[in-house]
Design a protein around this motif. Structure first.
Motif, PDB file in Angstrom:
ATOM      1  N   PRO A   2      35.375  39.192  26.633  1.00 45.61           N
ATOM      2  CA  PRO A   2      36.488  39.001  27.562  1.00 45.61           C
ATOM      3  C   PRO A   2      36.791  40.249  28.403  1.00 45.61           C
ATOM      4  O   PRO A   2      37.446  40.152  29.426  1.00 45.61           O
ATOM      5  CB  PRO A   2      37.657  38.666  26.642  1.00 45.61           C
ATOM      6  CG  PRO A   2      37.280  39.215  25.331  1.00 45.61           C
ATOM      7  CD  PRO A   2      35.781  39.161  25.251  1.00 45.61           C
ATOM      8  N   GLN A   3      36.305  41.422  28.006  1.00 44.37           N
ATOM      9  CA  GLN A   3      36.562  42.626  28.771  1.00 44.37           C
ATOM     10  C   GLN A   3      35.850  42.597  30.123  1.00 44.37           C
ATOM     11  O   GLN A   3      36.270  43.277  31.057  1.00 44.37           O
ATOM     12  CB  GLN A   3      36.107  43.869  28.009  1.00 44.37           C
ATOM     13  CG  GLN A   3      36.936  44.171  26.785  1.00 44.37           C
ATOM     14  CD  GLN A   3      36.366  43.478  25.559  1.00 44.37           C
ATOM     15  OE1 GLN A   3      35.472  42.642  25.667  1.00 44.37           O
ATOM     16  NE2 GLN A   3      36.893  43.809  24.395  1.00 44.37           N
ATOM     17  N   LEU A   4      34.775  41.838  30.227  1.00 42.61           N
ATOM     18  CA  LEU A   4      34.013  41.800  31.469  1.00 42.61           C
ATOM     19  C   LEU A   4      34.596  40.829  32.474  1.00 42.61           C
ATOM     20  O   LEU A   4      34.202  40.839  33.633  1.00 42.61           O
ATOM     21  CB  LEU A   4      32.556  41.432  31.179  1.00 42.61           C
ATOM     22  CG  LEU A   4      31.803  42.418  30.287  1.00 42.61           C
ATOM     23  CD1 LEU A   4      30.388  41.923  30.041  1.00 42.61           C
ATOM     24  CD2 LEU A   4      31.782  43.787  30.919  1.00 42.61           C
ATOM     25  N   ASN A   5      35.533  40.017  32.067  1.00 40.95           N
ATOM     26  CA  ASN A   5      36.166  39.078  32.980  1.00 40.95           C
ATOM     27  C   ASN A   5      37.421  39.743  33.565  1.00 40.95           C
ATOM     28  O   ASN A   5      38.414  39.939  32.869  1.00 40.95           O
ATOM     29  CB  ASN A   5      36.538  37.797  32.220  1.00 40.95           C
ATOM     30  CG  ASN A   5      37.113  36.756  33.139  1.00 40.95           C
ATOM     31  OD1 ASN A   5      37.124  36.932  34.351  1.00 40.95           O
ATOM     32  ND2 ASN A   5      37.619  35.686  32.565  1.00 40.95           N
ATOM     33  N   PRO A   6      37.419  40.109  34.859  1.00 39.06           N
ATOM     34  CA  PRO A   6      38.563  40.837  35.414  1.00 39.06           C
ATOM     35  C   PRO A   6      39.751  39.951  35.771  1.00 39.06           C
ATOM     36  O   PRO A   6      40.797  40.462  36.146  1.00 39.06           O
ATOM     37  CB  PRO A   6      37.973  41.468  36.672  1.00 39.06           C
ATOM     38  CG  PRO A   6      36.893  40.546  37.084  1.00 39.06           C
ATOM     39  CD  PRO A   6      36.319  39.985  35.803  1.00 39.06           C
ATOM     40  N   ASN A   7      39.602  38.648  35.649  1.00 37.26           N
ATOM     41  CA  ASN A   7      40.676  37.762  36.091  1.00 37.26           C
ATOM     42  C   ASN A   7      42.021  38.031  35.418  1.00 37.26           C
ATOM     43  O   ASN A   7      42.989  38.325  36.115  1.00 37.26           O
ATOM     44  CB  ASN A   7      40.259  36.306  35.886  1.00 37.26           C
ATOM     45  CG  ASN A   7      39.979  35.635  37.206  1.00 37.26           C
ATOM     46  OD1 ASN A   7      40.267  36.198  38.250  1.00 37.26           O
ATOM     47  ND2 ASN A   7      39.425  34.451  37.149  1.00 37.26           N
ATOM     48  N   PRO A   8      42.172  37.936  34.122  1.00 39.20           N
ATOM     49  CA  PRO A   8      43.521  38.145  33.562  1.00 39.20           C
ATOM     50  C   PRO A   8      43.975  39.601  33.660  1.00 39.20           C
ATOM     51  O   PRO A   8      45.147  39.874  33.881  1.00 39.20           O
ATOM     52  CB  PRO A   8      43.402  37.703  32.119  1.00 39.20           C
ATOM     53  CG  PRO A   8      41.966  37.836  31.793  1.00 39.20           C
ATOM     54  CD  PRO A   8      41.223  37.581  33.077  1.00 39.20           C
ATOM     55  N   TRP A   9      43.055  40.557  33.535  1.00 38.67           N
ATOM     56  CA  TRP A   9      43.438  41.963  33.521  1.00 38.67           C
ATOM     57  C   TRP A   9      43.856  42.430  34.908  1.00 38.67           C
ATOM     58  O   TRP A   9      44.771  43.239  35.039  1.00 38.67           O
ATOM     59  CB  TRP A   9      42.307  42.818  32.972  1.00 38.67           C
ATOM     60  CG  TRP A   9      41.830  42.307  31.656  1.00 38.67           C
ATOM     61  CD1 TRP A   9      40.608  41.799  31.371  1.00 38.67           C
ATOM     62  CD2 TRP A   9      42.592  42.214  30.447  1.00 38.67           C
ATOM     63  NE1 TRP A   9      40.555  41.410  30.065  1.00 38.67           N
ATOM     64  CE2 TRP A   9      41.761  41.653  29.477  1.00 38.67           C
ATOM     65  CE3 TRP A   9      43.900  42.551  30.099  1.00 38.67           C
ATOM     66  CZ2 TRP A   9      42.190  41.420  28.175  1.00 38.67           C
ATOM     67  CZ3 TRP A   9      44.326  42.321  28.808  1.00 38.67           C
ATOM     68  CH2 TRP A   9      43.472  41.761  27.863  1.00 38.67           C
ATOM     69  N   PHE A  10      43.200  41.933  35.917  1.00 37.00           N
ATOM     70  CA  PHE A  10      43.573  42.315  37.277  1.00 37.00           C
ATOM     71  C   PHE A  10      44.957  41.772  37.620  1.00 37.00           C
ATOM     72  O   PHE A  10      45.765  42.462  38.242  1.00 37.00           O
ATOM     73  CB  PHE A  10      42.528  41.806  38.284  1.00 37.00           C
ATOM     74  CG  PHE A  10      42.830  42.207  39.693  1.00 37.00           C
ATOM     75  CD1 PHE A  10      42.679  43.518  40.101  1.00 37.00           C
ATOM     76  CD2 PHE A  10      43.275  41.266  40.606  1.00 37.00           C
ATOM     77  CE1 PHE A  10      42.969  43.895  41.391  1.00 37.00           C
ATOM     78  CE2 PHE A  10      43.566  41.639  41.902  1.00 37.00           C
ATOM     79  CZ  PHE A  10      43.405  42.953  42.302  1.00 37.00           C
ATOM     80  N   PHE A  11      45.252  40.570  37.204  1.00 28.38           N
ATOM     81  CA  PHE A  11      46.570  39.989  37.458  1.00 28.38           C
ATOM     82  C   PHE A  11      47.658  40.770  36.723  1.00 28.38           C
ATOM     83  O   PHE A  11      48.740  41.019  37.277  1.00 28.38           O
ATOM     84  CB  PHE A  11      46.584  38.515  37.040  1.00 28.38           C
ATOM     85  CG  PHE A  11      47.918  37.871  37.244  1.00 28.38           C
ATOM     86  CD1 PHE A  11      48.393  37.610  38.519  1.00 28.38           C
ATOM     87  CD2 PHE A  11      48.709  37.554  36.153  1.00 28.38           C
ATOM     88  CE1 PHE A  11      49.635  37.021  38.706  1.00 28.38           C
ATOM     89  CE2 PHE A  11      49.957  36.973  36.335  1.00 28.38           C
ATOM     90  CZ  PHE A  11      50.414  36.707  37.619  1.00 28.38           C
ATOM     91  N   ILE A  12      47.400  41.175  35.499  1.00 29.33           N
ATOM     92  CA  ILE A  12      48.374  41.962  34.735  1.00 29.33           C
ATOM     93  C   ILE A  12      48.596  43.313  35.404  1.00 29.33           C
ATOM     94  O   ILE A  12      49.733  43.776  35.542  1.00 29.33           O
ATOM     95  CB  ILE A  12      47.895  42.129  33.283  1.00 29.33           C
ATOM     96  CG1 ILE A  12      47.957  40.784  32.565  1.00 29.33           C
ATOM     97  CG2 ILE A  12      48.722  43.169  32.546  1.00 29.33           C
ATOM     98  CD1 ILE A  12      47.302  40.776  31.208  1.00 29.33           C
ATOM     99  N   MET A  13      47.532  43.965  35.851  1.00 30.85           N
ATOM    100  CA  MET A  13      47.670  45.246  36.525  1.00 30.85           C
ATOM    101  C   MET A  13      48.443  45.090  37.833  1.00 30.85           C
ATOM    102  O   MET A  13      49.342  45.881  38.150  1.00 30.85           O
ATOM    103  CB  MET A  13      46.304  45.863  36.806  1.00 30.85           C
ATOM    104  CG  MET A  13      46.399  47.238  37.434  1.00 30.85           C
ATOM    105  SD  MET A  13      44.853  47.826  38.130  1.00 30.85           S
ATOM    106  CE  MET A  13      44.715  46.805  39.575  1.00 30.85           C
ATOM    107  N   LEU A  14      48.125  44.074  38.590  1.00 30.86           N
ATOM    108  CA  LEU A  14      48.809  43.836  39.857  1.00 30.86           C
ATOM    109  C   LEU A  14      50.283  43.532  39.641  1.00 30.86           C
ATOM    110  O   LEU A  14      51.149  44.050  40.360  1.00 30.86           O
ATOM    111  CB  LEU A  14      48.118  42.675  40.590  1.00 30.86           C
ATOM    112  CG  LEU A  14      48.552  42.409  42.007  1.00 30.86           C
ATOM    113  CD1 LEU A  14      48.161  43.566  42.891  1.00 30.86           C
ATOM    114  CD2 LEU A  14      47.905  41.135  42.502  1.00 30.86           C
TER     115      LEU A  14
END
Length: 55
Positions: A2-14
């Motif tokens: 799941p670390q390679l999928n930027p979808n949820p992490w990018f939204f959390i950072m944004l």
């Protein structure tokens, strides 16, 4: 992985950056400065030479 999928992490950072920029930062900037800057005097301080006792 799941670390390679930027979808949820990018939204959390944004979302966290938007929260900081729109809500927290204006509240912090509204506080008065504890030590406001003052203009520095242009006159030099008068210094006297040290009187050494052994000379």
């Amino acid at each position: 992985m799941p670390q390679l999928n930027p979808n949820p992490w990018f939204f959390i950072m944004l979302l966290s950056w938007l929260t900081f920029s729109l809500m927290i930062q204006p509240k912090l900037l509204s506080f008065p400065h504890t030590n406001p800057p003052t203009s520095k005097s242009t006159t030099a301080a008068k210094t006297t030479p040290w009187a050494w006792p052994w000379t």
